[in-house]
Motif scaffolding. Structure first.
Motif, PDB file in Angstrom:
ATOM      1  N   ASN A  25       0.839  -1.195   0.000  1.00 32.95           N
ATOM      2  CA  ASN A  25       0.000   0.000   0.000  1.00 32.95           C
ATOM      3  C   ASN A  25       0.882   1.257   0.000  1.00 32.95           C
ATOM      4  OD1 ASN A  25       0.820   0.448   2.731  1.00 32.95           O
ATOM      5  ND2 ASN A  25      -0.810  -0.916   3.437  1.00 32.95           N
ATOM      6  N   GLU A  26       0.275   2.410  -0.117  1.00 34.06           N
ATOM      7  CA  GLU A  26       1.034   3.657  -0.218  1.00 34.06           C
ATOM      8  C   GLU A  26       1.844   3.927   1.050  1.00 34.06           C
ATOM      9  OE1 GLU A  26      -1.328   6.954  -1.393  1.00 34.06           O
ATOM     10  OE2 GLU A  26      -2.107   5.990  -3.220  1.00 34.06           O
ATOM     11  N   GLN A  27       1.306   3.530   2.210  1.00 33.94           N
ATOM     12  CA  GLN A  27       2.034   3.748   3.462  1.00 33.94           C
ATOM     13  C   GLN A  27       3.335   2.947   3.483  1.00 33.94           C
ATOM     14  OE1 GLN A  27      -1.192   3.032   3.243  1.00 33.94           O
ATOM     15  NE2 GLN A  27      -2.203   4.882   4.052  1.00 33.94           N
ATOM     16  N   ASP A  28       3.286   1.711   2.972  1.00 35.96           N
ATOM     17  CA  ASP A  28       4.501   0.893   2.914  1.00 35.96           C
ATOM     18  C   ASP A  28       5.557   1.554   2.029  1.00 35.96           C
ATOM     19  OD1 ASP A  28       3.483  -1.156   4.534  1.00 35.96           O
ATOM     20  OD2 ASP A  28       2.529  -2.159   2.838  1.00 35.96           O
ATOM     21  N   ILE A  29       5.131   2.036   0.865  1.00 35.84           N
ATOM     22  CA  ILE A  29       6.064   2.689  -0.052  1.00 35.84           C
ATOM     23  C   ILE A  29       6.661   3.947   0.589  1.00 35.84           C
ATOM     24  CG2 ILE A  29       6.271   3.915  -2.249  1.00 35.84           C
ATOM     25  CD1 ILE A  29       6.109   0.936  -2.629  1.00 35.84           C
ATOM     26  N   GLN A  30       5.818   4.713   1.264  1.00 38.73           N
ATOM     27  CA  GLN A  30       6.286   5.944   1.898  1.00 38.73           C
ATOM     28  C   GLN A  30       7.333   5.643   2.962  1.00 38.73           C
ATOM     29  OE1 GLN A  30       5.504   8.984   0.763  1.00 38.73           O
ATOM     30  NE2 GLN A  30       7.054   9.746   2.182  1.00 38.73           N
ATOM     31  N   ARG A  31       7.074   4.624   3.797  1.00 38.60           N
ATOM     32  CA  ARG A  31       8.042   4.235   4.838  1.00 38.60           C
ATOM     33  C   ARG A  31       9.354   3.780   4.211  1.00 38.60           C
ATOM     34  NH1 ARG A  31       5.403  -0.384   7.507  1.00 38.60           N
ATOM     35  NH2 ARG A  31       7.404  -0.596   8.589  1.00 38.60           N
ATOM     36  N   ALA A  32       9.256   2.995   3.124  1.00 39.30           N
ATOM     37  CA  ALA A  32      10.458   2.490   2.448  1.00 39.30           C
ATOM     38  C   ALA A  32      11.259   3.630   1.837  1.00 39.30           C
ATOM     39  CB  ALA A  32      10.076   1.467   1.390  1.00 39.30           C
ATOM     40  N   LEU A  33      10.574   4.607   1.248  1.00 42.56           N
ATOM     41  CA  LEU A  33      11.268   5.739   0.633  1.00 42.56           C
ATOM     42  C   LEU A  33      11.960   6.606   1.683  1.00 42.56           C
ATOM     43  CD1 LEU A  33       8.659   6.805  -2.099  1.00 42.56           C
ATOM     44  CD2 LEU A  33      10.902   5.746  -2.480  1.00 42.56           C
ATOM     45  N   GLU A  34      11.317   6.747   2.847  1.00 43.85           N
ATOM     46  CA  GLU A  34      11.947   7.510   3.932  1.00 43.85           C
ATOM     47  C   GLU A  34      13.212   6.805   4.403  1.00 43.85           C
ATOM     48  OE1 GLU A  34       8.972   7.961   6.907  1.00 43.85           O
ATOM     49  OE2 GLU A  34       7.737   9.345   5.711  1.00 43.85           O
ATOM     50  N   PHE A  35      13.135   5.484   4.525  1.00 45.40           N
ATOM     51  CA  PHE A  35      14.306   4.705   4.922  1.00 45.40           C
ATOM     52  C   PHE A  35      15.402   4.836   3.868  1.00 45.40           C
ATOM     53  CE2 PHE A  35      16.970   0.963   5.139  1.00 45.40           C
ATOM     54  CZ  PHE A  35      17.097   0.706   6.499  1.00 45.40           C
ATOM     55  N   GLN A  36      14.999   4.766   2.593  1.00 42.48           N
ATOM     56  CA  GLN A  36      15.954   4.850   1.488  1.00 42.48           C
ATOM     57  C   GLN A  36      16.667   6.202   1.472  1.00 42.48           C
ATOM     58  OE1 GLN A  36      14.384   5.040  -2.592  1.00 42.48           O
ATOM     59  NE2 GLN A  36      15.718   3.309  -3.131  1.00 42.48           N
ATOM     60  N   SER A  37      15.925   7.270   1.727  1.00 39.33           N
ATOM     61  CA  SER A  37      16.527   8.607   1.706  1.00 39.33           C
ATOM     62  C   SER A  37      17.545   8.791   2.827  1.00 39.33           C
ATOM     63  CB  SER A  37      15.437   9.680   1.810  1.00 39.33           C
ATOM     64  OG  SER A  37      14.807   9.619   3.079  1.00 39.33           O
ATOM     65  N   ARG A  38      17.361   8.070   3.936  1.00 41.52           N
ATOM     66  CA  ARG A  38      18.266   8.202   5.090  1.00 41.52           C
ATOM     67  C   ARG A  38      19.461   7.264   4.985  1.00 41.52           C
ATOM     68  NH1 ARG A  38      15.177   7.646  10.574  1.00 41.52           N
ATOM     69  NH2 ARG A  38      17.298   8.106  11.315  1.00 41.52           N
ATOM     70  N   PHE A  39      19.205   6.024   4.561  1.00 46.69           N
ATOM     71  CA  PHE A  39      20.257   5.011   4.623  1.00 46.69           C
ATOM     72  C   PHE A  39      20.649   4.443   3.262  1.00 46.69           C
ATOM     73  CE2 PHE A  39      17.717   4.713   8.569  1.00 46.69           C
ATOM     74  CZ  PHE A  39      18.691   5.100   9.475  1.00 46.69           C
ATOM     75  N   GLY A  40      19.909   4.786   2.201  1.00 50.90           N
ATOM     76  CA  GLY A  40      20.202   4.238   0.880  1.00 50.90           C
ATOM     77  C   GLY A  40      19.641   2.833   0.724  1.00 50.90           C
ATOM     78  N   GLY A  41      20.004   2.184  -0.381  1.00 48.00           N
ATOM     79  CA  GLY A  41      19.523   0.830  -0.640  1.00 48.00           C
ATOM     80  C   GLY A  41      18.463   0.815  -1.714  1.00 48.00           C
ATOM     81  N   GLU A  42      18.175  -0.386  -2.219  1.00 49.48           N
ATOM     82  CA  GLU A  42      17.170  -0.549  -3.262  1.00 49.48           C
ATOM     83  C   GLU A  42      15.782  -0.649  -2.647  1.00 49.48           C
ATOM     84  OE1 GLU A  42      18.363  -4.001  -5.384  1.00 49.48           O
ATOM     85  OE2 GLU A  42      20.134  -3.057  -6.273  1.00 49.48           O
ATOM     86  N   LEU A  43      14.803  -0.050  -3.314  1.00 45.09           N
ATOM     87  CA  LEU A  43      13.446   0.007  -2.775  1.00 45.09           C
ATOM     88  C   LEU A  43      12.890  -1.390  -2.525  1.00 45.09           C
ATOM     89  CD1 LEU A  43      10.998   1.805  -2.042  1.00 45.09           C
ATOM     90  CD2 LEU A  43      10.237   1.556  -4.415  1.00 45.09           C
TER      91      LEU A  43
END
Length: 568
Positions: A25-43
């Motif tokens: 869902n959109e909330q999962d994607i949003q959480r993953a993108l926030e994590f990605q912006s802080r620590f990097g990594g593939e979505l």
């Protein structure tokens, strides 16, 4: 001839495609993108590590987005020599391939096949362009664990050390258990189990390998077979998140955890049992958001449904549901409580453990480890002015005596008992020390049950059955079904059912109720054969006969009924 490399074409963004496919869902994607912006990594890897997505679902979308085929682990080479030959031909050190998490092998037609953790790596494409200028190079997507298994094979070739290492050091194990590869592996293993509707995950070590097996619709299916060197970090990770001692491997341990897996909130019960080759670990997956089944959805034939609803409308007495572990007894009791819960009666349960929470029902958790047993809980419950009491299981004489006392004082008591069939319940209570006259006067009815797998609606095909089975069905067919034509079907197997031929399960039942004719037989310790004879005169049918009726309706197959039931 120039090298042909299948270059992926970008489609819509990965997150959008995953949401559109209803995998996240959109909330999962949003959480993953926030994590990605802080620590990097593939979505995709982040979503797997979060437990929001399984790798199988991710690969399906990546294959569509990148226009790359998926290569199943069964179609990958199993010999390290296939990869080592290519590595030697390139002249590049083996360590480089392991660091890049990249493997390649040549087919007889000189096509070069490649799998990698990152199939979009510019460096890898440039290397292959220089090394194989005249050959076609085909890139594939594959599961992370399949790639790691092959990397492990290559790493161990001509060396004594595996990809994960073989260690007994507790501190190192803890470090490995908290590392990204192991975290991702365990989360992905659970996500795939949820996607495949597994009820249990078994992690079973042997001398040189260990297996991961899923129990789906009551049957265990092998999911992975991996090198033994990888077992300790994975086992330590499971124990760590379940709150268990990773240093203790000599004694059994039980733990639990709450987590979100593949978009579902799960309560996972973990059991560790020391064995010769290491700890056998079993995880039972209990979805928190699972809706309570309704009685009419359980699979009762019309006459059985009518009879059972009459039983639970009685003001007092004991109704027993019997069967082995995993036969659906708890589901039947929860559906029964849901059916009688009209908010005009006080309903109390005592369970160990409380599997699902029911609105409007007071549920009590027994704790035998601190001495709070079923019997002690029941004594307290009787002072709570209940109308209906559900006991998770009658295990001993003390519990059975209090249940009988409750029934004699005007309560309806629902409970389970471990017996193979309905008539054996009376003998079992006598063996526990219950006087036959108490059994005869308080037990209103007994139901035995099993679960059979439903045929897959997509691939099941018509078949014929022996005339003996047809005659047996005709003899016991309920009146409501006599006008229906037989729909005998057999399993085939297709992608919808993971090629098993079955999808989901349904109950088969045998019901016996206490009549004036049966009471004298119970009082004089009659045999099961005598009790069954009287019951048959009242319309009783066995589990196998009820299963044949389900096969007659095209719900299951004759083979499945024969597998689950015994001939009487």
């Amino acid at each position: 001839m120039s090298t042909e490399i299948s270059t992926p074409t970008y489609q819509p963004r990965l997150g959008e495609m995953l949401i559109h496919a209803d995998f996240v869902n959109e909330q999962d994607i949003q959480r993953a993108l926030e994590f990605q912006s802080r620590f990097g990594g593939e979505l995709g890897s982040i979503l797997i590590r979060m437990g929001a997505l399984s790798e199988d679902n991710l690969l399906t979308i990546l294959s569509e987005q990148l226009q790359l085929p998926i290569l199943d682990g069964k179609n990958l080479p199993l010999e390290a020599t296939r990869f080592l030959e290519t590595i030697e031909k390139t002249g590049i050190e083996k360590d480089w391939w392991l660091d890049q998490q990249l493997l390649a092998w040549e087919a007889p037609d000189k096509t070069v096949h490649c799998i990698a953790q990152n199939p979009l790596s510019d460096l890898a494409h440039e290397v292959f362009l220089n090394i194989f200028p005249e050959q076609q190079v085909v890139w594939y997507l594959t599961r992370h664990q399949d790639l790691e298994r092959l990397l492990d094979l290559v790493a161990k070739a001509n060396t004594s050390r595996g990809f994960f290492g073989d260690t007994e050091d507790v501190n190192l194990l803890r470090e490995l258990a908290e590392g990204a590869p192991v975290v991702e592996f365990v989360n992905n293993m659970l996500s795939q189990a949820v996607d495949q509707r597994a009820s249990d995950v078994h992690v079973e070590p042997e001398e040189r390998t260990f297996f991961v097996r899923y129990r789906i619709d009551g049957i265990l299916y092998e999911h992975l077979n991996l090198p033994k060197e990888r077992f300790n970090p994975i086992a330590s990770r499971i124990k760590l998140i379940a709150g268990l001692d990773i240093a203790e491997r000599r004694l059994p341990q039980d733990g639990r955890l709450n987590t979100r897996v593949s978009g579902q909130d799960l309560d996972i019960r973990v059991s560790c049992l020391p064995g010769v080759h290491g700890e056998s670990i079993v995880m039972r997956l209990l979805p928190k958001e699972r809706q309570t089944s309704r009685l009419e959805q359980l699979g009762f034939a019309p006459d059985h449904y009518r009879l059972f609803t009459q039983w639970i409308a009685q003001p007092h007495g004991i109704i027993l549901v019997t069967g082995p572990t995993g036969s659906g007894k708890s589901t039947t009791l929860y559906a029964t409580l849901d059916a009688v819960n009209n908010r005009t009666q006080k309903i109390i349960t005592v369970e160990d453990p409380v599997e699902y929470q029911l609105k409007g029902v007071t549920q009590v958790q027994a704790h035998s480890d601190i001495g709070y047993t079923f019997a002690k809980a029941l004594r307290a419950i009787l002072r709570q002015d209940p109308d209906i009491i559900m006991i998770g299981e009658i295990r001993d004489r003390e519990t059975s005596e209090i249940a009988i006392q409750a029934a004699l004082t005007g309560h309806l008591v629902l409970s389970t008992l471990h017996t193979n069939d309905a008539v054996s319940a009376f003998t079992r209570l006598t063996d526990m020390g219950v006087e036959p006259f108490l059994t005869a006067t308080t037990v209103r009815a007994v139901q035995a049950q099993r679960l059979v797998r439903r045929l897959c609606k997509t691939c099941a095909k018509p078949t014929t059955v022996l005339s003996d089975i047809q005659m047996q069905v005709n003899r016991v067919l309920p009146t409501e079904l006599t006008g229906q034509s037989p729909q005998w079907l057999q399993p085939v197997g297709c992608p919808d059912c993971q090629n098993t031929g079955y999808q989901g399960r349904i109950g088969i039942y045998e019901l016996i109720y206490m009549t004036p004719e049966m009471q004298p037989l119970v009082l004089r310790h009659a045999t099961a054969t005598e009790l069954r004879k009287i019951a048959t005169q009242q319309g009783f049918r066995t589990l196998r006969e009820d299963g044949f009726i389900k096969a007659y309706q095209g719900i299951t197959s004759v083979e499945e009924v024969l597998r689950v039931t015994e001939e009487i």
